[in-house]
Motif scaffolding. Structure first.
Motif, PDB file in Angstrom:
ATOM      1  N   THR A  65       0.826  -1.212   0.000  1.00 56.09           N
ATOM      2  CA  THR A  65       0.000   0.000   0.000  1.00 56.09           C
ATOM      3  C   THR A  65       0.856   1.256   0.000  1.00 56.09           C
ATOM      4  O   THR A  65       2.028   1.232   0.381  1.00 56.09           O
ATOM      5  CB  THR A  65      -0.905   0.050   1.241  1.00 56.09           C
ATOM      6  OG1 THR A  65      -0.089   0.153   2.404  1.00 56.09           O
ATOM      7  CG2 THR A  65      -1.805  -1.173   1.334  1.00 56.09           C
ATOM      8  N   LEU A  66       0.231   2.353  -0.387  1.00 58.28           N
ATOM      9  CA  LEU A  66       0.892   3.650  -0.333  1.00 58.28           C
ATOM     10  C   LEU A  66       1.219   4.018   1.111  1.00 58.28           C
ATOM     11  O   LEU A  66       2.268   4.589   1.388  1.00 58.28           O
ATOM     12  CB  LEU A  66       0.004   4.712  -0.978  1.00 58.28           C
ATOM     13  CG  LEU A  66       0.568   6.119  -1.075  1.00 58.28           C
ATOM     14  CD1 LEU A  66       1.880   6.122  -1.855  1.00 58.28           C
ATOM     15  CD2 LEU A  66      -0.440   7.037  -1.748  1.00 58.28           C
ATOM     16  N   GLU A  67       0.338   3.671   2.022  1.00 57.60           N
ATOM     17  CA  GLU A  67       0.574   3.943   3.452  1.00 57.60           C
ATOM     18  C   GLU A  67       1.861   3.263   3.929  1.00 57.60           C
ATOM     19  O   GLU A  67       2.650   3.845   4.649  1.00 57.60           O
ATOM     20  CB  GLU A  67      -0.625   3.479   4.285  1.00 57.60           C
ATOM     21  CG  GLU A  67      -0.441   3.678   5.769  1.00 57.60           C
ATOM     22  CD  GLU A  67      -0.242   5.134   6.182  1.00 57.60           C
ATOM     23  OE1 GLU A  67       0.471   5.373   7.176  1.00 57.60           O
ATOM     24  OE2 GLU A  67      -0.778   6.030   5.502  1.00 57.60           O
ATOM     25  N   ARG A  68       2.074   2.022   3.521  1.00 53.09           N
ATOM     26  CA  ARG A  68       3.296   1.306   3.919  1.00 53.09           C
ATOM     27  C   ARG A  68       4.529   1.995   3.329  1.00 53.09           C
ATOM     28  O   ARG A  68       5.543   2.143   3.997  1.00 53.09           O
ATOM     29  CB  ARG A  68       3.252  -0.141   3.478  1.00 53.09           C
ATOM     30  CG  ARG A  68       4.533  -0.868   3.903  1.00 53.09           C
ATOM     31  CD  ARG A  68       4.371  -2.321   3.945  1.00 53.09           C
ATOM     32  NE  ARG A  68       3.623  -2.630   5.155  1.00 53.09           N
ATOM     33  CZ  ARG A  68       3.252  -3.844   5.502  1.00 53.09           C
ATOM     34  NH1 ARG A  68       3.508  -4.861   4.743  1.00 53.09           N
ATOM     35  NH2 ARG A  68       2.588  -4.045   6.610  1.00 53.09           N
ATOM     36  N   ALA A  69       4.448   2.446   2.080  1.00 52.36           N
ATOM     37  CA  ALA A  69       5.574   3.161   1.459  1.00 52.36           C
ATOM     38  C   ALA A  69       5.890   4.429   2.244  1.00 52.36           C
ATOM     39  O   ALA A  69       7.053   4.770   2.454  1.00 52.36           O
ATOM     40  CB  ALA A  69       5.253   3.496   0.006  1.00 52.36           C
ATOM     41  N   ASN A  87      12.093   8.074  -2.694  1.00 53.92           N
ATOM     42  CA  ASN A  87      11.199   6.945  -2.519  1.00 53.92           C
ATOM     43  C   ASN A  87      10.665   6.497  -3.877  1.00 53.92           C
ATOM     44  O   ASN A  87       9.745   7.094  -4.422  1.00 53.92           O
ATOM     45  CB  ASN A  87      10.050   7.338  -1.580  1.00 53.92           C
ATOM     46  CG  ASN A  87       9.211   6.154  -1.188  1.00 53.92           C
ATOM     47  OD1 ASN A  87       9.248   5.109  -1.819  1.00 53.92           O
ATOM     48  ND2 ASN A  87       8.439   6.319  -0.126  1.00 53.92           N
ATOM     49  N   ASN A  88      11.258   5.441  -4.417  1.00 52.34           N
ATOM     50  CA  ASN A  88      10.840   4.881  -5.706  1.00 52.34           C
ATOM     51  C   ASN A  88      10.062   3.587  -5.512  1.00 52.34           C
ATOM     52  O   ASN A  88      10.018   2.745  -6.413  1.00 52.34           O
ATOM     53  CB  ASN A  88      12.056   4.625  -6.596  1.00 52.34           C
ATOM     54  CG  ASN A  88      12.778   5.900  -6.951  1.00 52.34           C
ATOM     55  OD1 ASN A  88      12.189   6.972  -6.993  1.00 52.34           O
ATOM     56  ND2 ASN A  88      14.068   5.795  -7.188  1.00 52.34           N
ATOM     57  N   LEU A  89       9.455   3.413  -4.338  1.00 57.79           N
ATOM     58  CA  LEU A  89       8.701   2.198  -4.057  1.00 57.79           C
ATOM     59  C   LEU A  89       7.419   2.177  -4.893  1.00 57.79           C
ATOM     60  O   LEU A  89       6.752   3.196  -5.054  1.00 57.79           O
ATOM     61  CB  LEU A  89       8.356   2.113  -2.570  1.00 57.79           C
ATOM     62  CG  LEU A  89       9.551   1.983  -1.632  1.00 57.79           C
ATOM     63  CD1 LEU A  89       9.107   2.094  -0.185  1.00 57.79           C
ATOM     64  CD2 LEU A  89      10.281   0.668  -1.869  1.00 57.79           C
ATOM     65  N   GLN A  90       7.080   1.011  -5.415  1.00 62.71           N
ATOM     66  CA  GLN A  90       5.862   0.805  -6.193  1.00 62.71           C
ATOM     67  C   GLN A  90       4.822   0.132  -5.301  1.00 62.71           C
ATOM     68  O   GLN A  90       5.169  -0.700  -4.467  1.00 62.71           O
ATOM     69  CB  GLN A  90       6.155  -0.091  -7.399  1.00 62.71           C
ATOM     70  CG  GLN A  90       7.222   0.461  -8.315  1.00 62.71           C
ATOM     71  CD  GLN A  90       6.766   1.738  -8.999  1.00 62.71           C
ATOM     72  OE1 GLN A  90       5.663   1.807  -9.521  1.00 62.71           O
ATOM     73  NE2 GLN A  90       7.616   2.743  -8.994  1.00 62.71           N
ATOM     74  N   THR A  91       3.550   0.477  -5.488  1.00 59.43           N
ATOM     75  CA  THR A  91       2.491  -0.166  -4.707  1.00 59.43           C
ATOM     76  C   THR A  91       1.838  -1.272  -5.534  1.00 59.43           C
ATOM     77  O   THR A  91       1.620  -1.120  -6.738  1.00 59.43           O
ATOM     78  CB  THR A  91       1.427   0.854  -4.270  1.00 59.43           C
ATOM     79  OG1 THR A  91       0.952   1.556  -5.409  1.00 59.43           O
ATOM     80  CG2 THR A  91       2.009   1.839  -3.273  1.00 59.43           C
ATOM     81  N   LEU A  92       1.534  -2.384  -4.859  1.00 62.98           N
ATOM     82  CA  LEU A  92       0.975  -3.554  -5.533  1.00 62.98           C
ATOM     83  C   LEU A  92      -0.432  -3.884  -5.081  1.00 62.98           C
ATOM     84  O   LEU A  92      -1.114  -4.662  -5.734  1.00 62.98           O
ATOM     85  CB  LEU A  92       1.843  -4.792  -5.256  1.00 62.98           C
ATOM     86  CG  LEU A  92       3.281  -4.740  -5.737  1.00 62.98           C
ATOM     87  CD1 LEU A  92       4.021  -5.984  -5.288  1.00 62.98           C
ATOM     88  CD2 LEU A  92       3.326  -4.608  -7.241  1.00 62.98           C
TER      89      LEU A  92
END
Length: 102
Positions: A65-69, A87-92
């Motif tokens: 989730t976006l919240e976790r990122a 922050n280049n994390l992708q949400t799944l």
């Protein structure tokens, strides 16, 4: 002529000289960040790549989730020695692709 004596500890160097005490090595910073993420129940670090260069930290990988990122970024920003987080994390997660109602 007398030889000139120099205190080599006072000459800045980029060739293997010890880092100043107020600066953390990039590899050490990566290790500290990874440990913090692993120890925090809310930031599960599996699948997250952490790279640090001169205090600039880049996060790569996927989270549910976006919240976790955002929580992961907050944990990283709180680590001493971090100057900037990319922050280049992708949400799944299923809800990550649904637009907000408002």
């Amino acid at each position: 002529m007398m030889p000139v004596q120099m205190d080599l500890r006072k000459i800045p160097s980029t060739t293997g000289a010890p880092l100043p005490t107020n600066r953390i090595d990039s590899d050490e910073l990566e290790a500290v960040i990874t440990d913090r993420l692993t120890q925090n129940d809310e930031t599960e670090a599996d699948g997250i790549e952490v790279r640090a260069v001169n205090g600039i930290v880049t996060l790569e990988g996927a989270v549910e989730t976006l919240e976790r990122a955002r929580r992961i970024q907050a944990v990283v920003e709180a680590v001493a020695g971090v100057l900037e987080v990319r922050n280049n994390l992708q949400t799944l997660g299923v809800d990550s692709h649904i637009p907000d109602d408002g």
